[in-house]
Design a protein around this motif. Structure first.
Motif, PDB file in Angstrom:
ATOM      1  N   UNK A 260     -32.632 140.533 -49.879  1.00 53.35           N
ATOM      2  CA  UNK A 260     -32.760 139.621 -48.875  1.00 53.35           C
ATOM      3  C   UNK A 260     -34.645 139.330 -48.539  1.00 53.35           C
ATOM      4  N   UNK A 261     -34.747 138.307 -48.505  1.00 55.93           N
ATOM      5  CA  UNK A 261     -36.205 138.030 -48.065  1.00 55.93           C
ATOM      6  C   UNK A 261     -36.213 137.517 -46.628  1.00 55.93           C
ATOM      7  N   UNK A 262     -35.113 137.466 -46.008  1.00 60.04           N
ATOM      8  CA  UNK A 262     -35.017 137.069 -44.590  1.00 60.04           C
ATOM      9  C   UNK A 262     -35.347 135.545 -44.606  1.00 60.04           C
ATOM     10  N   UNK A 263     -34.951 134.804 -45.433  1.00 56.02           N
ATOM     11  CA  UNK A 263     -35.026 133.445 -45.708  1.00 56.02           C
ATOM     12  C   UNK A 263     -33.511 132.901 -45.361  1.00 56.02           C
ATOM     13  N   UNK A 264     -33.397 131.622 -44.733  1.00 55.35           N
ATOM     14  CA  UNK A 264     -32.126 131.055 -44.568  1.00 55.35           C
ATOM     15  C   UNK A 264     -31.324 130.965 -45.624  1.00 55.35           C
ATOM     16  N   UNK A 265     -31.816 130.771 -46.769  1.00 56.02           N
ATOM     17  CA  UNK A 265     -31.164 130.960 -48.271  1.00 56.02           C
ATOM     18  C   UNK A 265     -30.595 132.294 -48.468  1.00 56.02           C
ATOM     19  N   UNK A 266     -31.421 133.126 -48.390  1.00 57.04           N
ATOM     20  CA  UNK A 266     -30.973 134.747 -48.459  1.00 57.04           C
ATOM     21  C   UNK A 266     -29.667 134.857 -47.509  1.00 57.04           C
ATOM     22  N   UNK A 267     -29.737 134.439 -46.395  1.00 61.09           N
ATOM     23  CA  UNK A 267     -28.781 134.641 -45.131  1.00 61.09           C
ATOM     24  C   UNK A 267     -27.370 133.847 -45.645  1.00 61.09           C
ATOM     25  N   UNK A 268     -27.801 132.757 -46.162  1.00 58.92           N
ATOM     26  CA  UNK A 268     -26.789 131.933 -46.561  1.00 58.92           C
ATOM     27  C   UNK A 268     -25.771 132.749 -47.703  1.00 58.92           C
ATOM     28  N   UNK A 269     -26.640 133.394 -48.794  1.00 60.70           N
ATOM     29  CA  UNK A 269     -25.845 134.104 -49.831  1.00 60.70           C
ATOM     30  C   UNK A 269     -25.204 135.229 -49.162  1.00 60.70           C
ATOM     31  N   UNK A 270     -25.985 136.042 -48.352  1.00 68.20           N
ATOM     32  CA  UNK A 270     -25.100 137.023 -47.677  1.00 68.20           C
ATOM     33  C   UNK A 270     -23.695 136.616 -47.129  1.00 68.20           C
ATOM     34  N   UNK A 271     -23.801 135.609 -46.271  1.00 70.81           N
ATOM     35  CA  UNK A 271     -22.501 134.999 -45.784  1.00 70.81           C
ATOM     36  C   UNK A 271     -21.577 134.748 -46.592  1.00 70.81           C
ATOM     37  N   UNK A 272     -22.018 134.263 -47.889  1.00 71.17           N
ATOM     38  CA  UNK A 272     -21.071 133.527 -48.962  1.00 71.17           C
ATOM     39  C   UNK A 272     -20.444 135.050 -49.550  1.00 71.17           C
ATOM     40  N   UNK A 273     -21.194 136.103 -49.745  1.00 70.19           N
ATOM     41  CA  UNK A 273     -20.786 137.314 -50.192  1.00 70.19           C
ATOM     42  C   UNK A 273     -19.547 137.849 -49.375  1.00 70.19           C
ATOM     43  N   UNK A 274     -20.097 137.648 -47.934  1.00 69.61           N
ATOM     44  CA  UNK A 274     -18.826 138.426 -47.224  1.00 69.61           C
ATOM     45  C   UNK A 274     -17.735 137.430 -46.929  1.00 69.61           C
ATOM     46  N   UNK A 275     -17.946 136.523 -47.224  1.00 70.56           N
ATOM     47  CA  UNK A 275     -16.535 135.408 -47.255  1.00 70.56           C
ATOM     48  C   UNK A 275     -15.819 135.695 -48.575  1.00 70.56           C
ATOM     49  N   UNK A 276     -16.368 135.648 -49.736  1.00 67.15           N
ATOM     50  CA  UNK A 276     -15.951 135.741 -51.077  1.00 67.15           C
ATOM     51  C   UNK A 276     -14.949 136.903 -51.243  1.00 67.15           C
ATOM     52  N   UNK A 277     -15.487 138.004 -50.499  1.00 66.92           N
ATOM     53  CA  UNK A 277     -14.822 139.382 -50.630  1.00 66.92           C
ATOM     54  C   UNK A 277     -14.328 139.674 -49.287  1.00 66.92           C
ATOM     55  N   UNK A 278     -13.688 138.754 -48.604  1.00 63.71           N
ATOM     56  CA  UNK A 278     -13.345 139.021 -47.130  1.00 63.71           C
ATOM     57  C   UNK A 278     -12.189 140.054 -47.062  1.00 63.71           C
ATOM     58  N   UNK A 279     -11.298 140.075 -48.110  1.00 61.47           N
ATOM     59  CA  UNK A 279     -10.138 140.794 -48.041  1.00 61.47           C
ATOM     60  C   UNK A 279     -10.137 142.010 -48.814  1.00 61.47           C
ATOM     61  N   UNK A 280     -11.284 142.313 -49.403  1.00 59.98           N
ATOM     62  CA  UNK A 280     -11.568 143.318 -50.536  1.00 59.98           C
ATOM     63  C   UNK A 280     -12.417 144.636 -49.539  1.00 59.98           C
ATOM     64  N   UNK A 281     -12.008 145.935 -50.171  1.00 61.45           N
ATOM     65  CA  UNK A 281     -12.936 147.088 -49.514  1.00 61.45           C
ATOM     66  C   UNK A 281     -14.043 146.850 -50.280  1.00 61.45           C
ATOM     67  N   UNK A 282     -15.072 146.818 -49.189  1.00 64.59           N
ATOM     68  CA  UNK A 282     -16.394 146.680 -49.814  1.00 64.59           C
ATOM     69  C   UNK A 282     -17.533 147.320 -49.049  1.00 64.59           C
ATOM     70  N   UNK A 283     -18.466 148.049 -49.791  1.00 67.42           N
ATOM     71  CA  UNK A 283     -19.769 148.409 -49.121  1.00 67.42           C
ATOM     72  C   UNK A 283     -20.803 147.530 -49.541  1.00 67.42           C
ATOM     73  N   UNK A 284     -21.528 146.865 -48.498  1.00 64.09           N
ATOM     74  CA  UNK A 284     -22.779 145.956 -48.936  1.00 64.09           C
ATOM     75  C   UNK A 284     -23.967 146.699 -48.698  1.00 64.09           C
ATOM     76  N   UNK A 285     -24.965 146.503 -49.512  1.00 67.10           N
ATOM     77  CA  UNK A 285     -26.138 147.164 -49.576  1.00 67.10           C
ATOM     78  C   UNK A 285     -27.165 146.039 -49.366  1.00 67.10           C
TER      79      UNK A 285
END
Length: 281
Positions: free
Chosen positions: A9-34
């Motif tokens: 992340x560079x703290x831009x809106x686009x980076x935030x959008x990608x993070x949210x996409x990742x959390x939704x894409x793997x919503x049902x999976x056991x994940x550690x996000x760095x």
């Protein structure tokens, strides 16, 4: 075993959008996000022999700013962080983004990098943005999923996989393609773009191998001829309203050109749907 996903992340809106996409894409999976921020110090070049040291005023100020912005980011994500299947670790480091990503992938045994394709300083002429191109071209230890600016998550309805069938396939290269297909019940569309529709014996063998590897997933094969590669992919994606594309980044392969900056600018589809770059290794 949980999945380890790196989110630069560079703290831009686009980076935030990608993070949210990742959390939704793997919503049902056991994940550690760095969640990784690679910060720099104004007036210093990462490549220079003269770099600030920990304890120096400007270094500590940049570190503090990164950590404070990271804390605010985690507050913004508070609602999505309630998922009991997800855990988070934040990393602020003084370095170039590419080196920081490469180092973190190795140290944390990262499975997948997911990032936005246009950062805070991205110019409109660069569809992907320099940082995303660098990561997709140079991070070969794991796949990279690039999320276009302003793309909102919806479960992928199908994944387009362009190939010329001129190089062989390995199961481990295609694991994440098949996993996303399986999780979201998204069919895989094998797309062959070539001047000649007839495959030579090597291509036939590679096509058979690919179909053997992805057997058990929902897939279909498609052929386009007498069209430029990027035009064919673009037309196919737009006509079907596909919402993800994936390909194997062969170092010397035909589709390696997809990551060259001049061609990226021509690929209109790349600004509209996520691209999963798999790596031949």
């Amino acid at each position: 075993m949980d999945k380890r996903i790196l989110l630069p992340t560079d703290f831009s809106k686009n980076a935030l959008n990608a993070i949210r996409y990742a959390l939704d894409l793997y919503q049902e999976q056991e994940c550690t996000f760095y969640i990784l921020n690679a910060y720099q110090v104004h007036g210093y070049s990462i490549d220079s022999m003269m770099v600030p040291e920990p304890g120096e005023e400007r270094y500590e100020a940049a570190k503090k700013a990164s950590e404070e912005r990271m804390s605010k980011l985690m507050d913004v994500l508070e609602f999505q962080r309630d998922n009991p299947k997800h855990s988070f670790e934040t990393i602020s480091t003084f370095n170039s983004l590419l080196y920081a990503v490469s180092t973190t992938v190795a140290k944390k045994d990262i499975d997948l990098v997911i990032m936005g394709t246009k950062g805070a300083t991205g110019a409109s002429a660069n569809i992907f943005g320099t940082n995303a191109v660098d990561v997709m071209e140079n991070i070969t230890a794991c796949p990279v999923l690039a999320i276009p600016e302003n793309y909102r998550f919806s479960p992928p309805n199908e994944i387009v996989f362009p190939t010329d069938y001129r190089t062989g396939f390995k199961r481990r290269e295609l694991n994440y393609l098949m996993e996303i297909s399986r999780i979201h019940k998204a069919p895989i569309r094998l797309l062959h773009v070539e001047r000649e529709s007839k495959l030579d014996p090597v291509q036939q063998d590679n096509k058979a191998l690919l179909e053997e590897i992805i057997e058990g997933t929902d897939y279909s094969s498609h052929v386009l001829t007498d069209v430029k590669v990027h035009t064919g992919i673009n037309t196919f994606v737009q006509s079907r309203e596909s919402d993800m594309i994936s390909f194997v980044n062969e170092k010397h392969g035909f589709f390696n050109a997809l990551l060259s900056k001049p061609l990226v600018k021509e690929l209109g589809y790349s600004a509209n749907i996520p691209i999963l770059v798999l790596n031949a290794n």
